[in-house]
Write an enzyme that holds these catalytic residues in place. Structure first.
Site, PDB file in Angstrom:
ATOM      1  N   HIS A  86       5.418  -4.930  -3.964  1.00  0.00           N
ATOM      2  CA  HIS A  86       4.910  -5.089  -2.594  1.00  0.00           C
ATOM      3  C   HIS A  86       6.044  -4.858  -1.593  1.00  0.00           C
ATOM      4  O   HIS A  86       7.181  -5.258  -1.834  1.00  0.00           O
ATOM      5  CB  HIS A  86       4.310  -6.490  -2.409  1.00  0.00           C
ATOM      6  CG  HIS A  86       3.501  -6.597  -1.160  1.00  0.00           C
ATOM      7  ND1 HIS A  86       4.086  -6.737   0.078  1.00  0.00           N
ATOM      8  CD2 HIS A  86       2.171  -6.554  -0.952  1.00  0.00           C
ATOM      9  CE1 HIS A  86       3.132  -6.770   0.997  1.00  0.00           C
ATOM     10  NE2 HIS A  86       1.959  -6.661   0.400  1.00  0.00           N
ATOM     11  N   GLU A 113      -0.470   1.032   0.349  1.00  0.00           N
ATOM     12  CA  GLU A 113      -0.324   0.083   1.458  1.00  0.00           C
ATOM     13  C   GLU A 113       0.715   0.603   2.449  1.00  0.00           C
ATOM     14  O   GLU A 113       1.915   0.326   2.298  1.00  0.00           O
ATOM     15  CB  GLU A 113       0.164  -1.262   0.912  1.00  0.00           C
ATOM     16  CG  GLU A 113      -0.783  -1.913  -0.064  1.00  0.00           C
ATOM     17  CD  GLU A 113      -0.701  -3.425   0.045  1.00  0.00           C
ATOM     18  OE1 GLU A 113      -1.735  -4.032   0.304  1.00  0.00           O
ATOM     19  OE2 GLU A 113       0.396  -3.970  -0.078  1.00  0.00           O
TER      20      GLU A 113
HETATM   21  P1  PGA Z   1      -2.687  -7.771   5.418  1.00  0.00           P
HETATM   22  O1  PGA Z   1      -1.818  -7.656   4.081  1.00  0.00           O
HETATM   23  O2  PGA Z   1      -4.134  -7.582   5.015  1.00  0.00           O
HETATM   24  O3  PGA Z   1      -2.419  -9.149   5.945  1.00  0.00           O
HETATM   25  O4  PGA Z   1      -2.231  -6.695   6.319  1.00  0.00           O
HETATM   26  C1  PGA Z   1      -2.142  -6.723   3.088  1.00  0.00           C
HETATM   27  C2  PGA Z   1      -1.113  -6.759   1.991  1.00  0.00           C
HETATM   28  O5  PGA Z   1       0.075  -6.838   2.270  1.00  0.00           O
HETATM   29  O6  PGA Z   1      -1.484  -6.703   0.808  1.00  0.00           O
END
Ligand code: PGA
Length: 249
Positions: free
Chosen positions: A94, A168
């Site tokens: 992540h 992401e």
């Molecule tokens: P968010 O986070 O929906 O709060 O933007 C998504 C993530 O980091 O998986």
């Protein structure tokens, strides 16, 4: 069924997680009939989650898995423990871990290998930052992040051949800025192609994460080949999570 991954990050304390599961146990079980719902609380809440959610059809995911074999690694959580706790999934790579904890491609790859060895499906995150997005460098960045991991997994050839790849965009995480549909579509196609090149025999699901909310679901639902979404902040509020799930079935 679409996959919905609730990434609770460090938003929800141990007691709050317990209260959430007790308060919404039945409703969560109903949601799990419509979707493949993966809840990823913090490590300290995994055991409680496993106890309270068992038999409810909800999958348990971890947010953290050590890159090392069990041994002298203070503060780490092993893939073996995650397995014993009942996790079916774990998030690795992540951008918050890359950014704040200095996790490298090598560590991320090792974590993924440990997970696969325990038959836990890694949720491997990738995504470009704002500058790379502006400069149209996304494909290059995704290739840079994913290629070494996919190659190493292919070489290790674990028995458990299941992976989730989470696209992401860093600039869309926690910002309420949703990536444009055509941009996401392009990256999903690209990631799918990469995965097919290196891991043709694997079950690969591709999800999008970054400010996912009920209002964003209309645009995300229109993306071909998207198998699900990873929801951060909005997933910590049951009503919001429920709306997202029901809009996606
Ligand atoms: P968010 O986070 O929906 O709060 O933007 C998504 C993530 O980091 O998986």
């Amino acid at each position: 069924m679409k996959i919905i991954i609730a990434n609770w990050k460090m938003y929800v304390s141990y007691k709050q997680a317990q209260q959430f599961f007790i308060a919404h146990q039945q409703a969560l079980a109903t949601l799990a009939k419509h979707t493949q719902l993966v809840i990823c609380p913090s490590s300290e809440s995994l055991s409680t989650a496993a106890q309270l959610l068992k038999n409810d059809g909800i999958f348990l995911g971890a947010q953290e898995c050590s890159a090392f074999n069990p041994g002298p690694y203070t503060g780490q959580v092993s893939a073996q423990s995650l397995k014993e706790l009942g996790c079916s999934y774990a998030i690795v790579g992540h951008s918050e871990q890359r950014r704040y904890l200095g996790y490298t491609d090598h560590l991320i790859t090792q974590s993924a290998l440990h997970l696969l060895a325990q038959a836990i499906t890694p949720i491997i995150c990738c995504g470009e930052n704002a500058q790379d997005y502006e400069l149209n460098h996304t494909a290059h960045i995704l290739k840079q992040q994913l290629e070494p991991i996919l190659k190493t997994i292919a070489a290790a050839s674990p028995e458990h051949k299941s992976i989730i790849l989470a696209y992401e965009p860093v600039w869309a995480i926690g910002t309420q800025a949703i990536a444009p549909q055509d941009h996401v579509q392009q990256q999903i196609n690209f990631i799918k192609q990469l995965a097919q090149t290196y891991l043709p025999a694997y079950t690969i699901a591709i999800v999008y994460g970054g400010s996912v909310s009920y209002t964003a679901m209309e645009s995300l639902s229109g993306i071909a080949g998207l198998d699900g979404v990873m929801v951060g902040h909005e997933s910590t509020d049951f009503q919001k999570l429920e709306k997202i799930v029901l809009s996606y079935v």
